[in-house]
Design a protein around this motif. Structure first.
Motif, PDB file in Angstrom:
ATOM      1  N   UNK A   1       0.852  -1.182   0.000  1.00 36.25           N
ATOM      2  CA  UNK A   1       0.000   0.000   0.000  1.00 36.25           C
ATOM      3  C   UNK A   1       0.889   1.234   0.000  1.00 36.25           C
ATOM      4  N   UNK A   2       0.313   2.409  -0.328  1.00 34.65           N
ATOM      5  CA  UNK A   2       1.137   3.614  -0.362  1.00 34.65           C
ATOM      6  C   UNK A   2       1.569   4.091   1.013  1.00 34.65           C
ATOM      7  N   UNK A   3       1.156   3.393   2.068  1.00 34.18           N
ATOM      8  CA  UNK A   3       1.536   3.771   3.421  1.00 34.18           C
ATOM      9  C   UNK A   3       2.559   2.773   3.933  1.00 34.18           C
ATOM     10  N   UNK A   4       3.667   3.268   4.463  1.00 32.02           N
ATOM     11  CA  UNK A   4       4.790   2.404   4.831  1.00 32.02           C
ATOM     12  C   UNK A   4       4.411   1.387   5.897  1.00 32.02           C
ATOM     13  N   UNK A   5       3.454   1.718   6.785  1.00 31.38           N
ATOM     14  CA  UNK A   5       3.134   0.800   7.867  1.00 31.38           C
ATOM     15  C   UNK A   5       2.258  -0.359   7.415  1.00 31.38           C
ATOM     16  N   UNK A   6       1.803  -0.330   6.146  1.00 33.82           N
ATOM     17  CA  UNK A   6       0.983  -1.418   5.609  1.00 33.82           C
ATOM     18  C   UNK A   6       1.822  -2.403   4.803  1.00 33.82           C
ATOM     19  N   UNK A   7       3.002  -1.993   4.405  1.00 36.11           N
ATOM     20  CA  UNK A   7       3.840  -2.803   3.529  1.00 36.11           C
ATOM     21  C   UNK A   7       4.072  -4.209   4.093  1.00 36.11           C
ATOM     22  N   UNK A   8       3.982  -5.206   3.205  1.00 31.21           N
ATOM     23  CA  UNK A   8       4.258  -6.585   3.613  1.00 31.21           C
ATOM     24  C   UNK A   8       5.694  -6.948   3.279  1.00 31.21           C
ATOM     25  N   UNK A   9       6.388  -7.485   4.251  1.00 27.54           N
ATOM     26  CA  UNK A   9       7.781  -7.897   4.065  1.00 27.54           C
ATOM     27  C   UNK A   9       7.914  -9.356   4.467  1.00 27.54           C
ATOM     28  N   UNK A  10       8.616 -10.142   3.659  1.00 24.64           N
ATOM     29  CA  UNK A  10       8.763 -11.565   3.966  1.00 24.64           C
ATOM     30  C   UNK A  10      10.234 -11.913   4.137  1.00 24.64           C
ATOM     31  N   UNK A  11      10.534 -12.816   5.061  1.00 20.67           N
ATOM     32  CA  UNK A  11      11.935 -13.167   5.312  1.00 20.67           C
ATOM     33  C   UNK A  11      12.496 -14.120   4.270  1.00 20.67           C
ATOM     34  N   UNK A  12      13.739 -13.870   3.844  1.00 27.90           N
ATOM     35  CA  UNK A  12      14.456 -14.824   3.015  1.00 27.90           C
ATOM     36  C   UNK A  12      14.865 -16.015   3.878  1.00 27.90           C
ATOM     37  N   UNK A  13      14.993 -17.169   3.252  1.00 27.44           N
ATOM     38  CA  UNK A  13      15.395 -18.383   3.963  1.00 27.44           C
ATOM     39  C   UNK A  13      16.912 -18.488   3.968  1.00 27.44           C
ATOM     40  N   UNK A  14      17.483 -18.663   5.139  1.00 26.03           N
ATOM     41  CA  UNK A  14      18.924 -18.882   5.232  1.00 26.03           C
ATOM     42  C   UNK A  14      19.238 -20.341   4.928  1.00 26.03           C
ATOM     43  N   UNK A  15      20.240 -20.556   4.089  1.00 25.10           N
ATOM     44  CA  UNK A  15      20.725 -21.909   3.835  1.00 25.10           C
ATOM     45  C   UNK A  15      21.621 -22.271   5.004  1.00 25.10           C
ATOM     46  N   UNK A  16      21.202 -23.227   5.799  1.00 28.95           N
ATOM     47  CA  UNK A  16      21.863 -23.516   7.071  1.00 28.95           C
ATOM     48  C   UNK A  16      23.350 -23.794   6.875  1.00 28.95           C
ATOM     49  N   UNK A  17      24.143 -23.181   7.742  1.00 27.42           N
ATOM     50  CA  UNK A  17      25.586 -23.369   7.712  1.00 27.42           C
ATOM     51  C   UNK A  17      26.302 -22.500   6.693  1.00 27.42           C
ATOM     52  N   UNK A  18      25.574 -21.573   6.067  1.00 23.73           N
ATOM     53  CA  UNK A  18      26.172 -20.697   5.048  1.00 23.73           C
ATOM     54  C   UNK A  18      25.732 -19.256   5.294  1.00 23.73           C
ATOM     55  N   UNK A  19      26.261 -18.361   4.469  1.00 25.93           N
ATOM     56  CA  UNK A  19      25.828 -16.960   4.501  1.00 25.93           C
ATOM     57  C   UNK A  19      24.921 -16.653   3.311  1.00 25.93           C
ATOM     58  N   UNK A  20      24.253 -17.682   2.792  1.00 26.68           N
ATOM     59  CA  UNK A  20      23.383 -17.549   1.632  1.00 26.68           C
ATOM     60  C   UNK A  20      21.908 -17.547   2.062  1.00 26.68           C
ATOM     61  N   UNK A  21      21.159 -16.596   1.515  1.00 26.95           N
ATOM     62  CA  UNK A  21      19.727 -16.483   1.770  1.00 26.95           C
ATOM     63  C   UNK A  21      19.007 -16.499   0.420  1.00 26.95           C
ATOM     64  N   UNK A  22      17.761 -16.975   0.423  1.00 31.08           N
ATOM     65  CA  UNK A  22      17.014 -16.972  -0.848  1.00 31.08           C
ATOM     66  C   UNK A  22      15.522 -16.879  -0.575  1.00 31.08           C
ATOM     67  N   UNK A  23      14.774 -16.471  -1.602  1.00 29.54           N
ATOM     68  CA  UNK A  23      13.312 -16.500  -1.581  1.00 29.54           C
ATOM     69  C   UNK A  23      12.841 -16.808  -2.994  1.00 29.54           C
ATOM     70  N   UNK A  24      12.026 -17.855  -3.136  1.00 29.75           N
ATOM     71  CA  UNK A  24      11.544 -18.276  -4.456  1.00 29.75           C
ATOM     72  C   UNK A  24      10.165 -17.696  -4.724  1.00 29.75           C
ATOM     73  N   UNK A  25      10.003 -17.162  -5.939  1.00 31.68           N
ATOM     74  CA  UNK A  25       8.760 -16.521  -6.349  1.00 31.68           C
ATOM     75  C   UNK A  25       8.213 -17.199  -7.593  1.00 31.68           C
ATOM     76  N   UNK A  26       6.952 -17.536  -7.569  1.00 26.04           N
ATOM     77  CA  UNK A  26       6.271 -18.028  -8.763  1.00 26.04           C
ATOM     78  C   UNK A  26       5.518 -16.854  -9.377  1.00 26.04           C
ATOM     79  N   UNK A  27       5.885 -16.498 -10.610  1.00 29.12           N
ATOM     80  CA  UNK A  27       5.397 -15.264 -11.213  1.00 29.12           C
ATOM     81  C   UNK A  27       4.915 -15.496 -12.635  1.00 29.12           C
ATOM     82  N   UNK A  28       4.053 -14.605 -13.159  1.00 34.07           N
ATOM     83  CA  UNK A  28       3.676 -14.679 -14.569  1.00 34.07           C
ATOM     84  C   UNK A  28       4.903 -14.519 -15.454  1.00 34.07           C
ATOM     85  N   UNK A  29       4.877 -15.132 -16.617  1.00 34.92           N
ATOM     86  CA  UNK A  29       6.069 -15.168 -17.464  1.00 34.92           C
ATOM     87  C   UNK A  29       6.431 -13.800 -18.051  1.00 34.92           C
ATOM     88  N   UNK A  30       5.516 -12.798 -17.983  1.00 32.04           N
ATOM     89  CA  UNK A  30       5.833 -11.469 -18.508  1.00 32.04           C
ATOM     90  C   UNK A  30       5.896 -10.410 -17.413  1.00 32.04           C
TER      91      UNK A  30
END
Length: 806
Positions: free
Chosen positions: A496-525
C-alpha cells in the motif's frame, strides 16, 4: 458521494434480548474490563495460564461470525462484550465467554461508513464496570447499559451535548471508569476530555485546551495517586479523575494523533510523542508539585499498536517489525519479522500477538529474542484489534469474526492448518524452492556437503544473473553476505502507499552458510520492483545490476520493454516550446511545454492534441517525448503534446485543487493552445492522458463532459473515496467518451487497509461500460511506478490518436 449511512433514527438505541441473562458477578482481578485490560497497559494479571503453551499448543474454544468493526473485546463476570456493525446498525453485544452464545445486543445508531478505505462499524472498545457497560459510537453516542440485558440506563452525545469534535475516521478513543466517574475523550480543542457521573451521565468536568483525535484516556497509579493520563496533540496531562483538576502537564510538541501512554513504574511512563519518536517521562515531586521531565527520546512504536512492558523491556511493533526496547535508555534490544505485524499483550510472562492476518502467537517475553512457543490461525480474516485475556482464554476478533482460544488440554487436539493454494499470478506463499527445481537440488547438495562454502562459491559463479530465473515461472531472489536476517518487500507482495501497511517476507537462510534466498512463482511477462532489508536496513539487491531509484528490477523472460525507453534523452525528432500560463482558475501561473512533432512546420493540416499533467515526471521518468516520437515513427498520425507542470510550490492537482485545475485546463489552456497552435478543435481529437495523476482526467471527464473525446489513464493513484465518487459520476454521465483504463496486476493493494487499486480500476471500467462508454481495459503484470508506466505510454498515446490498441 459516499452512501449516507450515518443518519440517526433515534437517539436512544433499540435493545434486542437474545438470551436469558445470568446473574451479574463483580469485576474480578483476572478480568479484562476494557481497552488494554485491567490497568490499560496491555497486561493481564493471570499466572501460570500459558506455561504449557509450548508443549500443548493452542486450540479454538469457540468461534462465531459478527459484523465489521475495530472494537476489541472486554471481558468481565464471564461476559465478553464488543461492538460491531450488523444489519445496517452499529451495536454493542454481549456473549457468554465460555460458549460464545450471544446474550444481548443494543443498537447505537446507523452503521458508520468507513472513510478512505477504512472498514465500516464502531472503533471504540466498551468498558465493563460491575453491573454496567459504557460504550461510545463512532458518531459520538455515549451509552451506559445494564450488563445483564443491554438495557439503556442513560445516554449522552459527545458532539451534540458536550461539544465534541469527531476525528475523520470516527470517534475511536475508548472510555474508562474510575470510581463513579466515566472519563471520555470529547475531542473539543477547548475540552479534550470530560468526566461524567456514572450514575446519571451528568457532566462533572471538562478539561484540555488541545486537539484530541484518537487518544484514549488512561487510568494510572503514579506517585501513589490514582489519576487519568490524558494524551493530546503536543501535550500530556495527569488529571484528577473526580474533579478534572490538572495534576501535571508535559508539553512535548509532538503531533501524534493516536499516542497511548504506558506506565512502566510508579513514577515513569513511555509514550509516542510523534510518529517517529517516543519519550520516557519521569515524574518527581518538587515543593509539593509534580515535575515531569524526559529521561530519553528514542524509537517510537507504531501508533496503532501500543507496546507492553515487562522486566525492564518494552515490546511492541515498529512499523511491521516486532521490536524490544530497553526501557532504561530506549535502545533496541532485538527485532524480529516473526510473527508478522499485529497487536501485542502480556500474559503470564508471555507475549500474546494477534496479527493483522488473524493468527495468534505466544512467545516468551524475553530480552534474549523472539522465541515462539505456540501459534494458531484463528480468524482467517483481517484483524485490527489487540487480543484480550480473561478466564484462561485469549479473546480475539477480526473484521468478521470473534473467537476464544486457550492452551490445549491433555488429550485435546490442536487445530490443524490447511495449506492454501496460491494462484500462479501471486508469489509463492512460503518462498521455499519448489520441488524438482535446480535450486532445490542445489540446496539438497549443500545440506550434506562437508565444505558448504566451496559448494556455494561454485554455485554462485555458475549463475548468469540475479535474481536467478528458472524456466518461465520461477525467480529466486538471492542474498549472500553477513546478516542475521534478510527481508524482501516490493510489488510482488501486498503493498500500500503507506509504509506501515507494507508486507515484508523473510528470506530463507541456507543452514551453515551466509546464503539467503526467496523463491517466487510469477507470470512469465512480469516486471516487478523490490528491495531487500538486510538486518532491517533497506537496500537494493547488490547482485542485481538492473536498478531504478534505489530499487531492484526483476523481469521475467516474457517481459518486453518498450522500444522508446532506450532512446537518448536529447534525441528528439520534434521541437519543444514553452510558455507560462497566467491562470485565474488556480490563482497563479503554470509552466506549459508544447511538443511539436517532426514536420509540424511543413504542413497546414491541423493535428490532434493530447494534454498531460505532471510534466517533469512525464518527461524525465516517463520519457514521454521519446514515446511520442516512437508512436509517430511507427505510423500513428502526427499530434501535438501539451505538458502541464505542477506548481513550483504546493501539492499537485491529484492531491488537492482538482476543480480549479480542471477549470484552468478546459477554460484557459485549451483555448490558448487552439489559438496559438495548429490543432484540431473537435473534442474527438482532443485527448487527456493520466498516470499517477489519473484521477484528474477521470474527474475532468465527468465534471466537464464533452471537453475531451478520449481519456487514457494507467494505474491512477485512487483513494477509495475518490474511486467511489468517480464511479457515481460515471454512472450519471451520458455524453459518450472513449476510455483506456490500464492498471498493474501488482498495483498498490492491501487486505489490511481495505485498499485494492486493481479492483478499483476494474469497477470503474465496468461502470463506464454500463453507462454506454467505450472502454479498453488493460491488465499488466507489473507494479505502480514509473518504471512500469513508461512501458505502456506508447499504447496509451496510440489510443488517444485513434490507432487500434494492441
Amino acid at each position: 458521494m459516499l452512501p449516507n449511512a450515518r443518519c440517526f433514527l433515534s437517539m436512544l438505541p433499540m435493545v434486542f434480548l437474545l438470551g436469558s441473562a445470568t446473574s451479574v458477578a463483580p469485576i474480578r482481578a483476572d478480568d479484562w474490563p476494557g481497552w488494554r485490560g485491567p490497568h490499560q497497559d496491555g497486561t493481564a494479571t493471570a499466572e501460570g495460564a500459558l506455561d504449557a503453551a509450548g508443549e500443548r499448543g493452542l486450540r479454538i474454544v469457540w468461534k462465531r461470525e459478527i459484523g465489521s468493526g475495530y472494537s476489541s473485546v472486554s471481558v468481565a463476570g464471564g461476559r465478553a462484550v464488543t461492538q460491531f456493525s450488523a444489519a445496517g446498525s452499529d451495536v454493542v453485544a454481549a456473549f457468554d465467554g465460555a460458549t460464545g452464545r450471544e446474550l444481548w445486543r443494543a443498537r447505537i445508531a446507523d452503521t458508520f461508513a468507513g472513510v478512505d478505505g477504512a472498514h465500516d462499524g464502531p472503533r471504540s472498545t466498551p468498558f465493563i464496570d460491575g453491573d454496567r457497560v459504557v460504550a461510545v459510537g463512532p458518531e459520538g453516542h455515549l451509552l451506559m447499559l445494564d450488563v445483564a440485558d443491554g438495557r439503556v440506563i442513560w445516554s449522552k452525545h459527545l458532539v451534540d451535548e458536550l461539544g465534541g469534535k469527531p476525528p475523520s475516521y470516527g470517534v475511536s478513543a475508548s472510555p474508562t471508569v474510575i470510581g463513579d466517574v466515566v472519563v471520555v475523550a470529547t475531542g473539543n480543542e477547548k475540552a479534550g476530555f470530560s468526566g461524567l457521573d456514572r450514575r446519571d451521565g451528568r457532566v462533572l468536568w471538562s478539561f484540555g485546551e488541545a486537539r484530541v483525535d484518537y487518544h484514549s484516556p488512561v487510568r494510572a497509579q503514579l506517585l501513589g495517586r490514582l489519576q487519568v493520563v490524558a494524551p493530546a496533540h503536543g501535550r500530556l496531562w495527569g488529571l484528577d479523575p473526580s474533579s478534572g483538576e490538572m495534576l501535571w502537564q508535559f508539553e512535548h510538541g509532538g503531533r501524534s494523533n493516536r499516542s497511548h501512554p504506558v506506565v512502566i513504574s510508579p513514577a515513569a511512563l513511555v509514550f509516542d510523542h510523534s510518529s517517529r519518536e517516543a519519550t520516557r517521562l519521569r515524574l518527581t515531586r518538587d515543593e509539593g508539585k509534580v515535575a515531569p521531565a524526559a529521561d530519553w527520546q528514542g524509537m517510537a512504536f507504531s501508533g496503532y499498536t501500543a507496546p507492553v512492558f515487562h522486566d525492564g523491556t518494552l515490546y511492541g511493533f515498529r512499523e511491521r517489525i516486532l521490536t524490544a526496547l530497553d526501557a532504561a535508555d530506549g535502545n533496541v534490544v532485538w527485532r524480529s519479522r516473526s510473527p508478522g505485524v499485529g497487536f501485542v499483550i502480556l500474559v503470564d510472562d508471555h507475549l500474546v500477538v494477534l496479527t493483522r492476518k488473524g493468527t495468534v502467537h505466544v512467545a516468551e517475553a524475553s530480552a534474549d529474542g523472539y522465541r515462539e512457543a505456540a501459534s494458531l490461525d484463528v480468524l482467517g480474516d483481517v484483524s485490527w484489534t489487540p487480543p484480550s485475556f480473561a478466564d484462561g482464554r485469549i479473546y480475539v476478533r477480526g473484521l468478521s469474526g470473534l473467537a476464544a482460544v486457550e492452551v490445549a488440554g491433555s488429550g485435546q487436539a490442536v487445530a490443524e492448518q490447511e495449506p492454501e493454494e496460491e494462484p500462479a499470478t501471486k508469489a509463492s506463499s512460503d518462498g521455499l524452492a519448489p520441488a524438482g527445481s535446480k535450486l532445490a537440488g542445489f540446496l539438497d547438495r549443500v545440506e550434506s556437503a562437508d565444505d558448504k562454502k566451496a559448494l556455494v562459491d561454485a554455485f554462485m559463479a555458475e549463475q548468469k544473473g540475479f535474481p536467478m530465473i528458472e524456466g518461465d515461472q520461477w525467480a529466486h531472489v538471492v542474498y549472500r553476505g553477513p546478516a542475521q536476517q534478510v527481508g524482501l518487500w516490493g510489488d510482488m507482495f501486498l503493498l500500500a502507499p503507506w509504509h506501515y501497511i507494507r508486507e515484508e517476507r523473510p528470506l530463507h537462510r541456507v543452514e551453515g552458510t551466509d546464503l539467503f534466498y526467496y523463491s517466487l512463482r510469477l507470470p512469465q511477462d512480469a516486471r516487478l520492483e523490490y528491495q531487500l532489508a538486510v538486518d532491517f536496513e533497506n537496500q537494493a539487491d547488490a547482485l542485481n545490476p538492473n536498478q531504478e531509484e534505489g530499487r531492484s528490477v526483476l523481469t521475467m523472460p516474457g517481459f518486453v520493454a518498450a522500444d522508446h525507453v532506450d532512446r537518448a534523452a536529447d534525441a528528439r525528432a520534434g521541437r519543444l516550446e514553452s510558455f507560462v500560463l497566467e491562470s485565474k482558475a488556480v490563482e497563479g501561473t503554470r509552466k506549459i511545454d508544447v511538443y511539436l512533432p517532426a514536420g509540424y512546420d511543413a504542413s497546414d493540416e491541423p493535428l490532434p492534441v493530447i494534454y498531460a499533467g505532471l510534466a517533469n515526471e512525464m518527461m524525465e521518468q516517463g520519457q514521454i517525448l521519446a514515446a511520442v516520437d516512437g508512436v509517430i515513427e511507427k505510423g500513428a498520425p502526427s499530434f501535438v503534446t501539451v505538458l502541464i507542470h505542477p506548481p513550483e510550490r504546493g501539492m499537485p492537482a491529484f492531491v488537492s485543487g482538482r476543480e480549479p485545475y480542471i477549470g484552468m485546463l478546459v477554460d484557459e489552456l485549451v483555448p490558448r493552445i487552439e489559438k496559438s497552435y495548429r490543432v484540431r478543435t473537435e473534442p474527438a481529437h482532443r485527448g487527456l492522458l493520466g498516470t499517477r495523476d489519473g484521477v484528474v482526467p477521470l474527474w475532468a471527464a465527468f465534471t466537464r463532459p464533452g471537453a475531451f473525446g478520449r481519456i487514457a489513464v494507467r494505474s491512477a493513484y485512487l483513494e477509495p473515496e475518490d474511486a467511489t465518487i468517480v464511479r457515481e459520476m460515471a454512472a450519471e454521465t451520458k455524453i459518450a467518451t472513449d476510455f483506456y483504463i490500464g492498471y498493474g496486476h501488482y498495483d498498490w493493494r492491501s487486505d489490511e487497509a481495505n485498499f485494492d487499486a486493481p479492483e478499483e480500476h476494474r469497477r470503474i471500467a465496468a461502470t463506464l461500460e454500463k453507462s454506454g462508454h467505450r472502454v479498453v481495459l488493460r491488465d499488466f503484470n507489473q507494479g505502480m511506478r514509473w518504471g512500469s508506466w513508461r512501458h505502456h505510454l506508447q499504447e496509451m498515446l496510440e489510443f488517444l490518436v485513434e490507432v487500434e490498441s494492441k
